[in-house]
Design a protein around this motif. Sequence first.
Motif, mmCIF file in Angstrom:
data_model
loop_
_atom_site.group_PDB
_atom_site.id
_atom_site.type_symbol
_atom_site.label_atom_id
_atom_site.label_comp_id
_atom_site.label_asym_id
_atom_site.label_seq_id
_atom_site.Cartn_x
_atom_site.Cartn_y
_atom_site.Cartn_z
ATOM 1 N N LEU A 160 0.827 -1.207 0.000
ATOM 2 C CA LEU A 160 0.000 0.000 0.000
ATOM 3 C C LEU A 160 0.861 1.258 0.000
ATOM 4 O O LEU A 160 0.506 2.263 -0.616
ATOM 5 N N ALA A 161 1.988 1.222 0.711
ATOM 6 C CA ALA A 161 2.903 2.368 0.682
ATOM 7 C C ALA A 161 3.485 2.533 -0.720
ATOM 8 O O ALA A 161 3.740 3.658 -1.169
ATOM 9 N N GLY A 162 3.695 1.421 -1.429
ATOM 10 C CA GLY A 162 4.138 1.491 -2.814
ATOM 11 C C GLY A 162 3.073 2.103 -3.715
ATOM 12 O O GLY A 162 3.381 2.829 -4.671
ATOM 13 N N LEU A 163 1.811 1.810 -3.431
ATOM 14 C CA LEU A 163 0.709 2.469 -4.126
ATOM 15 C C LEU A 163 0.779 3.973 -3.910
ATOM 16 O O LEU A 163 0.649 4.759 -4.867
ATOM 17 N N PHE A 164 0.986 4.387 -2.671
ATOM 18 C CA PHE A 164 1.073 5.814 -2.356
ATOM 19 C C PHE A 164 2.256 6.464 -3.074
ATOM 20 O O PHE A 164 2.142 7.576 -3.598
ATOM 21 N N VAL A 165 3.391 5.775 -3.109
ATOM 22 C CA VAL A 165 4.572 6.289 -3.809
ATOM 23 C C VAL A 165 4.251 6.502 -5.286
ATOM 24 O O VAL A 165 4.542 7.565 -5.865
ATOM 25 N N THR A 166 3.641 5.500 -5.915
ATOM 26 C CA THR A 166 3.333 5.581 -7.338
ATOM 27 C C THR A 166 2.283 6.649 -7.616
ATOM 28 O O THR A 166 2.388 7.407 -8.592
ATOM 29 N N SER A 185 0.506 -1.695 -4.697
ATOM 30 C CA SER A 185 -0.857 -2.234 -4.838
ATOM 31 C C SER A 185 -1.672 -1.381 -5.815
ATOM 32 O O SER A 185 -2.743 -0.857 -5.489
ATOM 33 N N ILE A 186 -1.170 -1.288 -7.045
ATOM 34 C CA ILE A 186 -1.814 -0.420 -8.038
ATOM 35 C C ILE A 186 -3.005 -1.090 -8.711
ATOM 36 O O ILE A 186 -3.572 -0.537 -9.655
ATOM 37 N N TRP A 187 -3.418 -2.242 -8.198
ATOM 38 C CA TRP A 187 -4.710 -2.808 -8.587
ATOM 39 C C TRP A 187 -5.848 -1.992 -7.996
ATOM 40 O O TRP A 187 -6.994 -2.082 -8.434
ATOM 41 N N TRP A 188 -5.556 -1.165 -6.994
ATOM 42 C CA TRP A 188 -6.567 -0.368 -6.297
ATOM 43 C C TRP A 188 -7.383 0.482 -7.288
ATOM 44 O O TRP A 188 -6.844 1.042 -8.234
ATOM 45 N N SER A 216 6.393 -8.608 -7.695
ATOM 46 C CA SER A 216 6.686 -9.984 -7.287
ATOM 47 C C SER A 216 5.863 -10.958 -8.123
ATOM 48 O O SER A 216 5.280 -10.603 -9.149
ATOM 49 N N SER A 217 5.790 -12.193 -7.647
ATOM 50 C CA SER A 217 4.999 -13.212 -8.339
ATOM 51 C C SER A 217 3.508 -13.093 -8.040
ATOM 52 O O SER A 217 2.708 -13.840 -8.602
ATOM 53 N N ALA A 218 3.106 -12.187 -7.159
ATOM 54 C CA ALA A 218 1.689 -12.005 -6.833
ATOM 55 C C ALA A 218 0.949 -11.547 -8.090
ATOM 56 O O ALA A 218 1.212 -10.472 -8.626
ATOM 57 N N THR A 219 0.031 -12.368 -8.570
ATOM 58 C CA THR A 219 -0.558 -12.140 -9.893
ATOM 59 C C THR A 219 -1.357 -10.844 -9.980
ATOM 60 O O THR A 219 -1.335 -10.178 -11.022
ATOM 61 N N ASP A 220 -2.058 -10.475 -8.924
ATOM 62 C CA ASP A 220 -2.859 -9.254 -9.007
ATOM 63 C C ASP A 220 -1.982 -8.006 -9.028
ATOM 64 O O ASP A 220 -2.422 -6.938 -9.451
ATOM 65 N N ILE A 221 -0.729 -8.135 -8.589
ATOM 66 C CA ILE A 221 0.189 -7.000 -8.593
ATOM 67 C C ILE A 221 1.090 -7.025 -9.821
ATOM 68 O O ILE A 221 1.248 -6.006 -10.500
ATOM 69 N N SER A 222 1.657 -8.159 -10.146
ATOM 70 C CA SER A 222 2.644 -8.222 -11.221
ATOM 71 C C SER A 222 2.061 -7.818 -12.572
ATOM 72 O O SER A 222 2.735 -7.150 -13.373
#
Length: 271
Positions: A160-166, A185-188, A216-222
């Motif tokens: 989520l902090a990465g979402l905020f950064v982006t 978490s740019i799926w948000w 990462s390998s997390a499909t909803d994120i990658s």
Amino acid sequence: MKAIQTNLLLTLFFLIFISCSAQQKDPIPEHETIKIQSKQVGEERTINIWTPEAYKTSQDSFMVLYMPDGGIQEDFPHIANTLNDLIKANKIPAVILVGIENTVRKRDLTGPTSIAKDKELLPEGGGSEKFRAFIEEELIPEINKKYRVSNKKGIIGESLAGLFVTETLLLKPELFDFYIAFDPSIWWNDAYLVKQSSQYLDKFPSSKKTFWFAGSSATDISGNTKNLAEKLKTTNPTNIVWKYSDEKKEKHNTIFRATKEKAIIWTLNNL
């Protein structure tokens, strides 16, 4: 169908809240802690500040790295220790770390959403604009007043902090000079930032910005981080120096620690 939706929500919950940093105990580095009564978010915030050795032995000014999830029980210790090691090894220039301890993390690090599943998962979400205003109007001036800082500053975050950064890079790029996002978490909001990224990039300021991000390998994120990388390739903004690291072997709860050194080294040497 209902069972599938429930499983999806549980998966997203896991991806958002499980952090490898919480699973490990890091030595707490010498640091200072200050309190700021924020008008923007309507509460007192705890801020942890780590300064490099050179800060004590010289009168130089130093760039600043700001970090959400910056509490002593969060990511502050392991990032401060990493910076210390990299500085001593002459792999990066000296930098001050400013950690912002969480209060309501889900509120501060997410923007508004029109997606029902997002609202079900994070009903208190949507406060990133006020949190960003706190950083810009209250935190940064306080750090500038209390510490010897240069005109260079950046922000680092995961999930989520990465979402905020982006989001900050795209919506208010002038706030920082460099941006580092791990598994954002740019799926948000149905990947709104990714879908609108070309429009944001077309309006990007002329000043140079540096952006390192990883999936990462997390499909909803990658899938979304790869799409953002493709958007950057297509738009080809000359004023953004960027690098995408596709970390297929890492999980959401391992990517931060596994890639933090190369992320920081690349970013601070490409300013």
